[in-house]
Design an enzyme around this catalytic site. Sequence first.
Site, PDB file in Angstrom:
ATOM      1  N   ILE A 235      -5.249  10.028  11.132  1.00 18.98           N
ATOM      2  CA  ILE A 235      -4.217  10.587  10.253  1.00 18.98           C
ATOM      3  C   ILE A 235      -4.862  11.129   8.969  1.00 18.98           C
ATOM      4  O   ILE A 235      -5.781  10.509   8.424  1.00 18.98           O
ATOM      5  CB  ILE A 235      -3.175   9.495   9.895  1.00 18.98           C
ATOM      6  CG1 ILE A 235      -2.660   8.777  11.165  1.00 18.98           C
ATOM      7  CG2 ILE A 235      -2.020  10.085   9.098  1.00 18.98           C
ATOM      8  CD1 ILE A 235      -1.956   9.632  12.179  1.00 18.98           C
TER       9      ILE A 235
ATOM     10  N   SER B  62       1.453   3.198  -2.446  1.00 20.33           N
ATOM     11  CA  SER B  62       1.139   4.090  -3.566  1.00 20.33           C
ATOM     12  C   SER B  62       0.520   5.413  -3.146  1.00 20.33           C
ATOM     13  O   SER B  62       0.451   6.343  -3.936  1.00 20.33           O
ATOM     14  CB  SER B  62       0.189   3.374  -4.528  1.00 20.33           C
ATOM     15  OG  SER B  62      -0.959   2.941  -3.831  1.00 20.33           O
ATOM     16  N   ARG B  63       0.041   5.488  -1.914  1.00 18.41           N
ATOM     17  CA  ARG B  63      -0.540   6.764  -1.459  1.00 18.41           C
ATOM     18  C   ARG B  63      -0.625   6.781   0.058  1.00 18.41           C
ATOM     19  O   ARG B  63      -0.314   5.787   0.723  1.00 18.41           O
ATOM     20  CB  ARG B  63      -1.895   7.035  -2.103  1.00 18.41           C
ATOM     21  CG  ARG B  63      -2.920   5.983  -1.858  1.00 18.41           C
ATOM     22  CD  ARG B  63      -4.074   6.103  -2.843  1.00 18.41           C
ATOM     23  NE  ARG B  63      -4.868   4.907  -2.838  1.00 18.41           N
ATOM     24  CZ  ARG B  63      -5.929   4.707  -2.056  1.00 18.41           C
ATOM     25  NH1 ARG B  63      -6.326   5.653  -1.237  1.00 18.41           N
ATOM     26  NH2 ARG B  63      -6.590   3.577  -2.099  1.00 18.41           N
TER      27      ARG B  63
ATOM     28  N   ASN C   7       1.432  -2.267   5.397  1.00 19.78           N
ATOM     29  CA  ASN C   7       0.646  -1.032   5.547  1.00 19.78           C
ATOM     30  C   ASN C   7      -0.693  -1.095   4.824  1.00 19.78           C
ATOM     31  O   ASN C   7      -1.624  -0.370   5.180  1.00 19.78           O
ATOM     32  CB  ASN C   7       1.489   0.140   5.021  1.00 19.78           C
ATOM     33  CG  ASN C   7       0.662   1.375   4.783  1.00 19.78           C
ATOM     34  OD1 ASN C   7       0.342   2.112   5.720  1.00 19.78           O
ATOM     35  ND2 ASN C   7       0.256   1.612   3.532  1.00 19.78           N
TER      36      ASN C   7
ATOM     37  N   GLY D 207       0.834  -1.205   0.000  1.00 21.80           N
ATOM     38  CA  GLY D 207       0.000   0.000   0.000  1.00 21.80           C
ATOM     39  C   GLY D 207       0.863   1.246   0.000  1.00 21.80           C
ATOM     40  O   GLY D 207       0.522   2.257   0.604  1.00 21.80           O
TER      41      GLY D 207
ATOM     42  N   LYS E 199      -7.365  -5.097  13.015  1.00 20.42           N
ATOM     43  CA  LYS E 199      -6.224  -4.365  13.591  1.00 20.42           C
ATOM     44  C   LYS E 199      -5.806  -4.953  14.942  1.00 20.42           C
ATOM     45  O   LYS E 199      -4.628  -4.910  15.298  1.00 20.42           O
ATOM     46  CB  LYS E 199      -6.569  -2.879  13.712  1.00 20.42           C
ATOM     47  CG  LYS E 199      -6.781  -2.193  12.353  1.00 20.42           C
ATOM     48  CD  LYS E 199      -5.559  -2.317  11.474  1.00 20.42           C
ATOM     49  CE  LYS E 199      -5.659  -1.548  10.171  1.00 20.42           C
ATOM     50  NZ  LYS E 199      -4.456  -1.659   9.346  1.00 20.42           N
TER      51      LYS E 199
ATOM     52  N   TYR F 202     -13.027  -3.808  10.939  1.00 16.38           N
ATOM     53  CA  TYR F 202     -11.720  -3.137  10.872  1.00 16.38           C
ATOM     54  C   TYR F 202     -10.966  -3.287  12.199  1.00 16.38           C
ATOM     55  O   TYR F 202      -9.777  -3.622  12.214  1.00 16.38           O
ATOM     56  CB  TYR F 202     -11.956  -1.664  10.540  1.00 16.38           C
ATOM     57  CG  TYR F 202     -10.716  -0.825  10.379  1.00 16.38           C
ATOM     58  CD1 TYR F 202      -9.970  -0.874   9.202  1.00 16.38           C
ATOM     59  CD2 TYR F 202     -10.302   0.038  11.389  1.00 16.38           C
ATOM     60  CE1 TYR F 202      -8.835  -0.090   9.051  1.00 16.38           C
ATOM     61  CE2 TYR F 202      -9.175   0.827  11.244  1.00 16.38           C
ATOM     62  CZ  TYR F 202      -8.446   0.765  10.072  1.00 16.38           C
ATOM     63  OH  TYR F 202      -7.325   1.552   9.918  1.00 16.38           O
TER      64      TYR F 202
ATOM     65  N   SER G  17      -3.898  -0.030  14.442  1.00 11.73           N
ATOM     66  CA  SER G  17      -4.697   1.187  14.613  1.00 11.73           C
ATOM     67  C   SER G  17      -5.101   1.295  16.081  1.00 11.73           C
ATOM     68  O   SER G  17      -5.235   0.269  16.765  1.00 11.73           O
ATOM     69  CB  SER G  17      -5.962   1.108  13.757  1.00 11.73           C
ATOM     70  OG  SER G  17      -6.875   2.119  14.146  1.00 11.73           O
TER      71      SER G  17
ATOM     72  N   VAL H 204      -2.541  -8.095  -1.727  1.00 10.15           N
ATOM     73  CA  VAL H 204      -1.881  -8.814  -0.629  1.00 10.15           C
ATOM     74  C   VAL H 204      -2.777  -9.877   0.005  1.00 10.15           C
ATOM     75  O   VAL H 204      -2.284 -10.767   0.699  1.00 10.15           O
ATOM     76  CB  VAL H 204      -1.339  -7.855   0.467  1.00 10.15           C
ATOM     77  CG1 VAL H 204      -0.205  -7.003  -0.059  1.00 10.15           C
ATOM     78  CG2 VAL H 204      -2.448  -7.022   1.081  1.00 10.15           C
TER      79      VAL H 204
HETATM   80  P1  NDP Z   1      -5.305   4.837   2.092  1.00 11.60           P
HETATM   81  O1  NDP Z   1      -6.693   4.376   1.841  1.00 11.60           O
HETATM   82  O2  NDP Z   1      -4.934   6.240   1.832  1.00 11.60           O
HETATM   83  O3  NDP Z   1      -4.262   3.877   1.338  1.00 11.60           O
HETATM   84  C1  NDP Z   1      -4.402   2.504   1.431  1.00 11.60           C
HETATM   85  C2  NDP Z   1      -3.278   1.844   0.697  1.00 11.60           C
HETATM   86  O4  NDP Z   1      -3.462   0.410   0.778  1.00 11.60           O
HETATM   87  C3  NDP Z   1      -3.261   2.187  -0.778  1.00 11.60           C
HETATM   88  O5  NDP Z   1      -1.913   2.334  -1.179  1.00 11.60           O
HETATM   89  C4  NDP Z   1      -3.882   0.964  -1.428  1.00 11.60           C
HETATM   90  O6  NDP Z   1      -3.361   0.714  -2.718  1.00 11.60           O
HETATM   91  C5  NDP Z   1      -3.389  -0.145  -0.530  1.00 11.60           C
HETATM   92  N1  NDP Z   1      -4.199  -1.346  -0.622  1.00 11.60           N
HETATM   93  C6  NDP Z   1      -5.522  -1.480  -0.319  1.00 11.60           C
HETATM   94  N2  NDP Z   1      -5.901  -2.750  -0.527  1.00 11.60           N
HETATM   95  C7  NDP Z   1      -4.818  -3.418  -0.958  1.00 11.60           C
HETATM   96  C8  NDP Z   1      -4.584  -4.764  -1.342  1.00 11.60           C
HETATM   97  N3  NDP Z   1      -5.557  -5.683  -1.317  1.00 11.60           N
HETATM   98  N4  NDP Z   1      -3.343  -5.127  -1.752  1.00 11.60           N
HETATM   99  C9  NDP Z   1      -2.353  -4.209  -1.802  1.00 11.60           C
HETATM  100  N5  NDP Z   1      -2.506  -2.922  -1.454  1.00 11.60           N
HETATM  101  C10 NDP Z   1      -3.728  -2.533  -1.043  1.00 11.60           C
HETATM  102  O7  NDP Z   1      -5.043   4.451   3.613  1.00 11.60           O
HETATM  103  P2  NDP Z   1      -4.099   5.139   4.710  1.00 11.60           P
HETATM  104  O8  NDP Z   1      -2.846   5.608   4.111  1.00 11.60           O
HETATM  105  O9  NDP Z   1      -4.928   6.054   5.515  1.00 11.60           O
HETATM  106  O10 NDP Z   1      -3.835   3.864   5.644  1.00 11.60           O
HETATM  107  C11 NDP Z   1      -2.650   3.096   5.583  1.00 11.60           C
HETATM  108  C12 NDP Z   1      -2.690   2.077   6.710  1.00 11.60           C
HETATM  109  O11 NDP Z   1      -2.795   2.772   7.968  1.00 11.60           O
HETATM  110  C13 NDP Z   1      -3.908   1.144   6.632  1.00 11.60           C
HETATM  111  O12 NDP Z   1      -3.541  -0.143   7.080  1.00 11.60           O
HETATM  112  C14 NDP Z   1      -4.876   1.777   7.611  1.00 11.60           C
HETATM  113  O13 NDP Z   1      -5.786   0.845   8.110  1.00 11.60           O
HETATM  114  C15 NDP Z   1      -3.912   2.272   8.672  1.00 11.60           C
HETATM  115  N6  NDP Z   1      -4.442   3.329   9.514  1.00 11.60           N
HETATM  116  C16 NDP Z   1      -4.842   4.536   8.986  1.00 11.60           C
HETATM  117  C17 NDP Z   1      -5.344   5.521   9.811  1.00 11.60           C
HETATM  118  C18 NDP Z   1      -5.784   6.850   9.308  1.00 11.60           C
HETATM  119  O14 NDP Z   1      -6.267   7.652  10.128  1.00 11.60           O
HETATM  120  N7  NDP Z   1      -5.634   7.174   8.033  1.00 11.60           N
HETATM  121  C19 NDP Z   1      -5.477   5.293  11.268  1.00 11.60           C
HETATM  122  C20 NDP Z   1      -5.024   4.013  11.709  1.00 11.60           C
HETATM  123  C21 NDP Z   1      -4.514   3.070  10.863  1.00 11.60           C
HETATM  124  P3  NDP Z   1      -4.021   1.396  -4.034  1.00 11.60           P
HETATM  125  O15 NDP Z   1      -3.759   2.855  -3.970  1.00 11.60           O
HETATM  126  O16 NDP Z   1      -3.264   0.728  -5.105  1.00 11.60           O
HETATM  127  O17 NDP Z   1      -5.466   1.074  -3.942  1.00 11.60           O
END
Ligand code: NDP
Length: 248
Positions: free
Chosen positions: A189, A15-16, A91, A13, A160, A156, A143, A65
Amino acid sequence: MLNLKGKTAVVTGGSRGIGEAIAVKLAGLGADIAIVYVGSEEEAQNAKAKVLEQGVKVELYYCDVSDFAASEETVKKIIEDFGGIDILVNNAGIVRDCLVLSMKESDFDSVINVNLKGAFNMIKHTYSHFMRKRKGRIISISSVVGLNGNAGQANYSASKAGIVGMTKSVAKELAGRGVTCNAIAPGYIETDMTNALSDKVKEQVAASIPMKKRGKPEDIANAVAFLASDEASYITGEVLRVDGGMAM
Ligand code: NDP
């Protein structure tokens, strides 16, 4: 100053959002980066360009994944391309929020499959590689809701909390092999995941945080960088909250 020169880090993950910030941070400390993504090719290319600015090697790997066989193939390919893996950052994550009353079986299954089984798949396929090297870092993103629960996030928060149990178990299995396994529990975040919430909910959540603000992806990336470094070599089985005091 932390130094990751000569290391290869895999960021799922990447990519963003938080994953991209982790990839850029680890690259800034000298690590070569393998970004695993499953959605937008354009987002992945943008992340790649930012990592490249740090002057390291970076490759993109399209892989869901939650797919056991695809994760195995991807890990093999990364080891071939980079000559090995030193740091695994689990991630990748998704949300399918709603009360259990209206939660579909597929909402539960898909969140567990990506967030928890996805982390298991990546750990499983790097496990013997790390064992043989007698070195390695596994860092998974949990989380605060995995610690405290949250209405509307039974799927979720279960995924976690599962990360926490799995992290401590793997840490115990690999401690004698010089491999550390830790988790980070972010609070609230600023990313696409939380930007999807309404302004009212965003304000309410921010007001409930002792530090009264959302965190930045870089706050999580800094913690990952530390746990990935030699400076953290005696830390394993830890769950580090990075949450402005939210789950205190
Ligand atoms: P985003 O939704 O911004 O990004 C999620 C990332 O996960 C993307 O890069 C996406 O790839 C990738 N992804 C999703 N599904 C798959 C998959 N099946 N296989 C491979 N890659 C996958 O999420 P965040 O950056 O906010 O979150 C990142 C991590 O932090 C997550 O695990 C989230 O649960 C955790 N988190 C986030 C919080 C927050 O407040 N934002 C708080 C607590 C935990 P693609 O772009 O290619 O779809």
